[in-house]
Scaffold this motif. Structure first.
Motif, PDB file in Angstrom:
ATOM      1  N   LEU A 147      11.221   0.331  -4.766  1.00 10.17           N
ATOM      2  CA  LEU A 147      11.708  -0.373  -5.956  1.00 10.17           C
ATOM      3  C   LEU A 147      11.579  -1.877  -5.702  1.00 10.17           C
ATOM      4  O   LEU A 147      12.055  -2.381  -4.681  1.00 10.17           O
ATOM      5  N   LYS A 148      10.905  -2.573  -6.626  1.00 15.10           N
ATOM      6  CA  LYS A 148      10.673  -4.014  -6.430  1.00 15.10           C
ATOM      7  C   LYS A 148      11.101  -4.788  -7.672  1.00 15.10           C
ATOM      8  O   LYS A 148      10.751  -4.385  -8.794  1.00 15.10           O
ATOM      9  N   THR A 149      11.785  -5.901  -7.489  1.00 15.79           N
ATOM     10  CA  THR A 149      12.130  -6.729  -8.653  1.00 15.79           C
ATOM     11  C   THR A 149      10.838  -7.227  -9.295  1.00 15.79           C
ATOM     12  O   THR A 149       9.831  -7.424  -8.612  1.00 15.79           O
ATOM     13  N   LEU A 164       9.034   0.588 -10.080  1.00 19.36           N
ATOM     14  CA  LEU A 164       9.151   1.598  -9.032  1.00 19.36           C
ATOM     15  C   LEU A 164       7.729   2.028  -8.700  1.00 19.36           C
ATOM     16  O   LEU A 164       6.964   2.414  -9.582  1.00 19.36           O
ATOM     17  N   GLU A 165       7.392   1.906  -7.415  1.00 22.45           N
ATOM     18  CA  GLU A 165       6.044   2.287  -6.977  1.00 22.45           C
ATOM     19  C   GLU A 165       6.124   3.523  -6.112  1.00 22.45           C
ATOM     20  O   GLU A 165       7.019   3.630  -5.258  1.00 22.45           O
ATOM     21  N   ALA A 166       5.157   4.427  -6.286  1.00 23.07           N
ATOM     22  CA  ALA A 166       5.053   5.556  -5.361  1.00 23.07           C
ATOM     23  C   ALA A 166       4.810   4.987  -3.967  1.00 23.07           C
ATOM     24  O   ALA A 166       4.125   3.960  -3.828  1.00 23.07           O
ATOM     25  N   LEU A 170      -4.017   1.249   6.481  1.00 22.12           N
ATOM     26  CA  LEU A 170      -4.111  -0.165   6.853  1.00 22.12           C
ATOM     27  C   LEU A 170      -3.779  -1.041   5.672  1.00 22.12           C
ATOM     28  O   LEU A 170      -3.931  -0.613   4.532  1.00 22.12           O
ATOM     29  N   GLU A 171      -3.395  -2.288   5.974  1.00 22.60           N
ATOM     30  CA  GLU A 171      -3.283  -3.297   4.914  1.00 22.60           C
ATOM     31  C   GLU A 171      -4.418  -4.298   5.110  1.00 22.60           C
ATOM     32  O   GLU A 171      -4.684  -4.742   6.232  1.00 22.60           O
ATOM     33  N   LEU A 172      -5.067  -4.645   4.012  1.00 18.72           N
ATOM     34  CA  LEU A 172      -6.210  -5.555   4.039  1.00 18.72           C
ATOM     35  C   LEU A 172      -5.993  -6.650   3.005  1.00 18.72           C
ATOM     36  O   LEU A 172      -5.213  -6.473   2.075  1.00 18.72           O
ATOM     37  N   ASN A 227      -2.167  -4.145  -3.932  1.00 14.70           N
ATOM     38  CA  ASN A 227      -0.710  -4.255  -3.843  1.00 14.70           C
ATOM     39  C   ASN A 227      -0.223  -5.497  -4.574  1.00 14.70           C
ATOM     40  O   ASN A 227       0.643  -5.416  -5.432  1.00 14.70           O
ATOM     41  N   GLU A 228      -0.808  -6.646  -4.263  1.00 11.81           N
ATOM     42  CA  GLU A 228      -0.276  -7.895  -4.796  1.00 11.81           C
ATOM     43  C   GLU A 228      -1.353  -8.957  -4.921  1.00 11.81           C
ATOM     44  O   GLU A 228      -2.313  -8.961  -4.143  1.00 11.81           O
ATOM     45  N   LEU A 229      -1.146  -9.882  -5.863  1.00 12.38           N
ATOM     46  CA  LEU A 229      -2.048 -11.022  -6.020  1.00 12.38           C
ATOM     47  C   LEU A 229      -1.271 -12.301  -5.723  1.00 12.38           C
ATOM     48  O   LEU A 229      -0.120 -12.432  -6.127  1.00 12.38           O
TER      49      LEU A 229
HETATM   50  P1  AMP Z   1       5.042  -6.778  -1.130  1.00 19.00           P
HETATM   51  O1  AMP Z   1       6.182  -7.751  -1.195  1.00 19.00           O
HETATM   52  O2  AMP Z   1       4.820  -6.003  -2.376  1.00 19.00           O
HETATM   53  O3  AMP Z   1       3.772  -7.427  -0.615  1.00 19.00           O
HETATM   54  O4  AMP Z   1       5.444  -5.708   0.004  1.00 19.00           O
HETATM   55  C1  AMP Z   1       5.669  -6.110   1.341  1.00 19.00           C
HETATM   56  C2  AMP Z   1       5.225  -5.007   2.273  1.00 19.00           C
HETATM   57  O5  AMP Z   1       5.966  -3.794   2.009  1.00 19.00           O
HETATM   58  C3  AMP Z   1       3.772  -4.597   2.129  1.00 19.00           C
HETATM   59  O6  AMP Z   1       2.925  -5.470   2.834  1.00 19.00           O
HETATM   60  C4  AMP Z   1       3.799  -3.191   2.695  1.00 19.00           C
HETATM   61  O7  AMP Z   1       3.816  -3.221   4.109  1.00 19.00           O
HETATM   62  C5  AMP Z   1       5.122  -2.638   2.185  1.00 19.00           C
HETATM   63  N1  AMP Z   1       4.944  -1.961   0.890  1.00 19.00           N
HETATM   64  C6  AMP Z   1       4.999  -2.528  -0.336  1.00 19.00           C
HETATM   65  N2  AMP Z   1       4.757  -1.636  -1.331  1.00 19.00           N
HETATM   66  C7  AMP Z   1       4.543  -0.454  -0.742  1.00 19.00           C
HETATM   67  C8  AMP Z   1       4.222   0.868  -1.219  1.00 19.00           C
HETATM   68  N3  AMP Z   1       4.112   1.143  -2.533  1.00 19.00           N
HETATM   69  N4  AMP Z   1       4.069   1.849  -0.294  1.00 19.00           N
HETATM   70  C9  AMP Z   1       4.190   1.598   1.024  1.00 19.00           C
HETATM   71  N5  AMP Z   1       4.501   0.392   1.546  1.00 19.00           N
HETATM   72  C10 AMP Z   1       4.657  -0.637   0.690  1.00 19.00           C
END
Ligand code: AMP
Length: 387
Positions: free
Chosen positions: A145-147, A180-182, A188-190, A272-274
């Motif tokens: 869950l993310k704001t 809310l994200e699955a 890996l993260e790229l 994931n993010e921009l």
């Molecule tokens: P964010 O603030 O969205 O960049 O999230 C910070 C970190 O949380 C990311 O770099 C991932 O390591 C982890 N994370 C974020 N979203 C997810 C997701 N949907 N599933 C798994 N890990 C996540």
């Protein structure tokens, strides 16, 4: 609009380490730098010609700042549309306020990505505990869950393990809008940092090589280029570059933007993010590439041709967090000489006087004959700081 040439003044909204490195790149090319933020003696201000101290929402101050420069860019994206509009009346703002408007809110960002046909993890917009429960029913657990606004480095987010925790998670997040994200069981993260120039300069595009990123406590810990993991095949790298290009073109970015992605076990990339500015995972370009992400941002926003993104050697970057300044709860001065004894390592410190756990204070960049030796060298040099 003609190019903005050396001798002109670049305006940077925000005053942290990203602006500092942009200012260093700009000064080297003969530009003058003005920065605006609510603080003084800042990492950017220390190397700028002029530091404006004002709230980002103070539209009169932002207007005065914009009048003093030839172009306004950002190192911090959470500037309101009102402030960006105030600046736009006096100087070109690059990337434009509408790019910030999209990327500073996860709901708008996800809608943009989905409409652009770009891959994201399954998600639902939630505005109440009831909607959160329904979203958990749809997506299953675990879920994240993310704001919608103002989140970074894992702040403003929580992992939900089971539906019974929905009410508590919603209360704790203390917001009116979230996604809310699955949960993505990623390999890996790229990330890809890319730039796009002005229309007048033909809207050229250039992307740095993919970086492999490792996080610790949700904060970037190390970045490696080329990616170390064999799962980052040439096909994955190419696809990551194509995604970055689609983002910059469809968002109509003039400037620099970082696309953070997950790579799944099946080789799928999910955005994931921009971040519409230089990014921590691009810091290694400062020492490793013909043109750094900071010089590239400057070239893009000034309407100059973009520079070569060629990386000269395999490179790794290790962040230096404020934790390194403490030992057993007491202040401790990191052993700079021991880190500098690693002759292939470059030390960057951001001029922050107040180390706090989790605060980004600097980074090390290390080179090697391959990515693994570069990473080893960066980690050894960082360990040496604590000796
Ligand atoms: P964010 O603030 O969205 O960049 O999230 C910070 C970190 O949380 C990311 O770099 C991932 O390591 C982890 N994370 C974020 N979203 C997810 C997701 N949907 N599933 C798994 N890990 C996540």
């Amino acid at each position: 609009m003609p190019s903005i040439l050396p001798g002109a003044t670049l305006g940077v909204l925000g005053s942290g380490q990203l602006g500092r490195m942009l200012a260093i790149a700009g000064r080297r090319m003969g530009y003058r730098i003005h920065t605006l933020s609510p603080d003084t003696g800042t990492p950017t201000g220390q190397v700028a010609d002029r530091e404006f101290c004002a709230d980002y929402e103070d539209v009169d101050a932002v207007a005065e700042f914009a009048r003093s420069v030839s172009v306004v860019t950002f190192e911090f994206e959470n500037v309101s549309s009102l402030a960006a509009a105030a600046a736009e009346r006096h100087a070109p703002v690059r990337p434009a306020g509408k790019v910030l408007h999209t990327t500073q809110n996860r709901v708008r960002e996800k809608a943009f990505l989905t409409n652009a046909g770009l891959p994201v993890a399954p998600y639902r917009v939630v505005r109440s505990a009831d909607e959160l429960r329904a979203a958990i029913d749809d997506l299953g657990t675990p879920a994240i869950l993310k704001t919608a606004g103002w989140g970074y480095d894992g702040k403003g987010q929580s992992r939900i393990e089971d539906e019974t925790k929905a009410d508590e998670a919603w209360r704790d997040l203390d917001t009116t809008e979230a996604v809310l994200e699955a949960f993505v069981d990623f390999e890996l993260e790229l990330s890809v940092v890319a730039a796009r120039g002005t229309l007048e300069s033909g809207s050229p595009f250039a992307a740095f090589d993919v970086a492999e990123n490792r996080h610790h406590n949700h904060i970037l810990d190390v970045s490696i280029a080329p990616a170390l993991s064999p799962t980052v095949s040439p096909t994955v790298s190419r696809r990551a570059g194509e995604i970055a290009r689609a983002v910059l073109e469809q968002l109509d970015v003039v400037g620099l933007l970082c696309v953070e992605m997950f790579l799944t076990g099946s080789g799928e990339l999910l955005v994931n993010e921009l971040a519409p500015r230089p990014h921590n995972s691009g810091h290694l370009t400062f020492d490793a590439c013909v043109t750094s992400q900071f010089e590239q941002q400057l070239r893009a926003v000034c309407g100059l041709p973009l520079g070569s993104v060629q990386r000269l050697r395999p490179t790794a970057m290790a962040n230096l967090l404020g934790d390194l300044w403490f030992r057993d709860g007491h202040r401790f001065e990191p052993n700079w000489a021991a880190a500098c004894a690693h002759r292939d390592v470059k030390l960057h410190l951001y001029g922050k006087s107040d180390p706090r756990p989790g605060r980004k204070m600097g980074h090390l960049t290390a080179f090697g004959s391959d990515a693994a030796s570069a990473l080893r060298s960066a980690l050894e040099a960082r360990d040496a700081l604590s000796t």
